[in-house]
Design a protein around this motif. Structure first.
Motif, short mmCIF file in Angstrom:
data_model
loop_
_atom_site.label_atom_id
_atom_site.label_comp_id
_atom_site.label_asym_id
_atom_site.label_seq_id
_atom_site.Cartn_x
_atom_site.Cartn_y
_atom_site.Cartn_z
N HIS A 137 -1.84 -7.56 -11.71
CA HIS A 137 -1.91 -6.11 -11.85
C HIS A 137 -0.50 -5.56 -11.97
O HIS A 137 0.49 -6.28 -11.84
N ASN A 159 -3.23 3.46 -4.38
CA ASN A 159 -4.65 3.58 -4.06
C ASN A 159 -5.53 2.57 -4.77
O ASN A 159 -6.52 2.10 -4.22
N LYS A 160 -5.18 2.25 -6.02
CA LYS A 160 -6.01 1.33 -6.79
C LYS A 160 -5.12 0.58 -7.77
O LYS A 160 -4.23 1.16 -8.39
N GLU A 161 -5.38 -0.71 -7.92
CA GLU A 161 -4.58 -1.52 -8.82
C GLU A 161 -4.87 -1.16 -10.27
O GLU A 161 -5.97 -0.73 -10.63
N CYS A 214 -4.84 6.38 -8.99
CA CYS A 214 -4.33 5.04 -8.70
C CYS A 214 -3.13 5.06 -7.76
O CYS A 214 -2.92 4.13 -6.99
N ILE A 262 -9.71 8.32 -12.03
CA ILE A 262 -9.40 7.57 -10.81
C ILE A 262 -7.94 7.74 -10.44
O ILE A 262 -7.04 7.49 -11.26
N ARG A 279 -10.91 -9.28 -4.04
CA ARG A 279 -9.96 -8.19 -4.29
C ARG A 279 -10.02 -7.17 -3.15
O ARG A 279 -9.66 -6.00 -3.34
N LYS A 280 -10.41 -7.62 -1.95
CA LYS A 280 -10.44 -6.74 -0.79
C LYS A 280 -9.40 -7.18 0.24
O LYS A 280 -8.94 -8.33 0.24
N LYS A 317 -2.99 8.34 -12.80
CA LYS A 317 -4.45 8.29 -12.90
C LYS A 317 -4.87 7.43 -14.08
O LYS A 317 -4.21 7.41 -15.12
N THR A 329 0.81 -1.22 0.00
CA THR A 329 0.00 0.00 0.00
C THR A 329 0.84 1.27 0.00
O THR A 329 0.36 2.32 -0.42
#
Length: 247
Positions: free
Chosen positions: A169, A201-203, A233, A231, A118-119, A227, A59
């Motif tokens: 990813h 933040n996001k895969e 990322c 979004i 995916r959590k 981004k 993270t």
């Protein structure tokens, strides 16, 4: 005390830049490889993770660099899974040269992702116990990365097959490469990072198009965003020093 694990590497030419210095994304990859090798040595391997239907994700990174090794240098990377709480594991890394001088250090936050949902998944005792890590209650959030005020430089990238790791990813070491590649050749050839902070933040998946946006807040500091559409990322802060090029 949490177990430490050290590996020796010799820097190959293909992991270095045009001046023969180790590329920062390659340094991050080597550090993460060392942590994977420690996990495997303790039995925290893919077979164990599959029992819980989880994989490791990262993270955030906070990398501090005093100097970068050069081609053919022998280096030693040490890692320690220092502490953990219900959902996050905190790991430290150190890079030393053959004379035991510390060249770099990094603090990283790991989590376990449920492969199906995916959590983030709670850390099972069977996964963390072999490291002898300290159990803590608080969540280490790291320093805040400043928001962009303007996007002076903007470059597009497509997530290729070679960017994808075993989580399907984009590998976390690709993000700093995208961030730094948005800066000019003249800037990069005359500067090297002294600190690299990245929050994921996001895969990003194979085939996605991303924008690498950067703002220079002063001569030696850049703020970055990766981004995908609207979004966010990943976001980053890189501090720079003048590069000393040996003749």
């Amino acid at each position: 005390m949490a177990k430490k694990f050290t590996e020796k590497y010799t820097i190959p030419y293909y992991d270095c830049d045009s001046e023969g210095m180790l590329k920062v994304p390659m340094l991050i990859k080597m550090m993460i490889r060392t942590s994977s090798n420690q996990s495997n040595s303790l039995g925290v391997n893919d077979r164990l993770l599959k029992q819980f239907n989880v994989n490791w994700i990262i993270t955030q990174h906070d990398l501090q660099i005093t100097d970068l090794p050069k081609v053919n240098d022998d280096i030693y990377i040490t890692t320690q899974a220092e502490s953990y709480n219900k959902y996050f594991c905190y790991r430290r890394f150190w890079l030393h040269d053959s004379d035991n001088n510390e060249l770099a250090s990094m603090e990283s936050t790991f989590a376990l992702m449920d492969v199906s949902t995916r959590k983030v998944h709670a850390v099972p005792n069977e996964v963390i116990a072999p490291f002898d890590s300290e159990k803590i209650k608080r969540i280490k959030r790291g320093e805040n990365i400043p928001k962009l005020h303007e996007d002076n430089i903007n470059r597009s990238f497509d997530a290729s097959f070679w960017d994808i790791d075993d989580n399907h990813h984009v590998n976390n070491a690709t993000y700093p490469a995208w961030m730094m590649d948005s800066l000019s050749y003249d800037f990069l050839i005359n500067h090297q990072p002294t600190r690299v902070m990245i929050k994921f933040n996001k895969e990003i998946r194979y085939g996605e198009s991303v924008q690498s946006i950067v703002e220079k807040t002063d001569e030696l500091k850049t703020i970055h965003q990766i981004k995908s559409g609207d979004i966010l990322c990943a976001e980053g802060l890189i501090q720079w020093g003048k590069r000393l090029i040996n003749s």
